[in-house]
Scaffold this motif. Structure first.
Motif, PDB file in Angstrom:
ATOM      1  N   ALA A  15       0.834  -1.208   0.000  1.00  0.00           N
ATOM      2  CA  ALA A  15       0.000   0.000   0.000  1.00  0.00           C
ATOM      3  C   ALA A  15       0.865   1.253   0.000  1.00  0.00           C
ATOM      4  O   ALA A  15       0.554   2.240  -0.676  1.00  0.00           O
ATOM      5  N   LYS A  16       1.958   1.209   0.746  1.00  0.00           N
ATOM      6  CA  LYS A  16       2.859   2.368   0.794  1.00  0.00           C
ATOM      7  C   LYS A  16       3.512   2.611  -0.558  1.00  0.00           C
ATOM      8  O   LYS A  16       3.591   3.753  -1.033  1.00  0.00           O
ATOM      9  N   GLU A  18       2.336   1.708  -3.508  1.00  0.00           N
ATOM     10  CA  GLU A  18       1.310   2.140  -4.464  1.00  0.00           C
ATOM     11  C   GLU A  18       0.940   3.604  -4.254  1.00  0.00           C
ATOM     12  O   GLU A  18       0.736   4.339  -5.215  1.00  0.00           O
ATOM     13  N   SER A  19       0.854   4.038  -3.005  1.00  0.00           N
ATOM     14  CA  SER A  19       0.517   5.440  -2.763  1.00  0.00           C
ATOM     15  C   SER A  19       1.662   6.343  -3.211  1.00  0.00           C
ATOM     16  O   SER A  19       1.427   7.471  -3.653  1.00  0.00           O
ATOM     17  N   LYS A  21       3.489   5.773  -5.827  1.00  0.00           N
ATOM     18  CA  LYS A  21       3.369   5.824  -7.288  1.00  0.00           C
ATOM     19  C   LYS A  21       2.312   6.831  -7.719  1.00  0.00           C
ATOM     20  O   LYS A  21       2.432   7.474  -8.751  1.00  0.00           O
ATOM     21  N   ARG A  22       1.247   6.947  -6.940  1.00  0.00           N
ATOM     22  CA  ARG A  22       0.148   7.850  -7.304  1.00  0.00           C
ATOM     23  C   ARG A  22       0.497   9.304  -7.086  1.00  0.00           C
ATOM     24  O   ARG A  22      -0.108  10.187  -7.670  1.00  0.00           O
ATOM     25  N   LYS A  24       1.211  12.862  -4.668  1.00  0.00           N
ATOM     26  CA  LYS A  24       0.586  13.549  -3.544  1.00  0.00           C
ATOM     27  C   LYS A  24      -0.872  13.860  -3.862  1.00  0.00           C
ATOM     28  O   LYS A  24      -1.228  14.101  -5.008  1.00  0.00           O
ATOM     29  N   PRO A  25      -1.733  13.895  -2.854  1.00  0.00           N
ATOM     30  CA  PRO A  25      -3.119  14.288  -3.090  1.00  0.00           C
ATOM     31  C   PRO A  25      -3.197  15.771  -3.454  1.00  0.00           C
ATOM     32  O   PRO A  25      -2.280  16.547  -3.190  1.00  0.00           O
TER      33      PRO A  25
END
Length: 65
Positions: A15-16, A18-19, A21-22, A24-25
């Motif tokens: 999960a870390k 993958e986040s 890769k996406r 920052k929000p």
């Protein structure tokens, strides 16, 4: 079936990654409030205006003088 501690740790690592890769929000990204510069300098705008309107100016001068 419940997760084992190894599975839980593996899921957290996944999960870390993958986040990351996406990215920052949207709320975390700061928007720039600086004034944007024109991609063309004022000198080039004057040259372009002369090229576009210079012929007309010279024709008017030739007609009246």
């Amino acid at each position: 079936m419940a997760q084992t501690p190894q599975q839980r740790a593996a899921n957290e690592r996944f999960a870390k990654s993958e986040s990351a890769k996406r990215g920052k929000p949207v709320t975390a990204v700061k928007k720039s409030t600086a004034v944007q510069k024109s991609p063309i300098s004022k000198g080039w705008i004057v040259v372009l205006a002369f090229v576009l309107c210079g012929g007309l100016i010279f024709e008017l001068i030739r007609l009246f003088f």
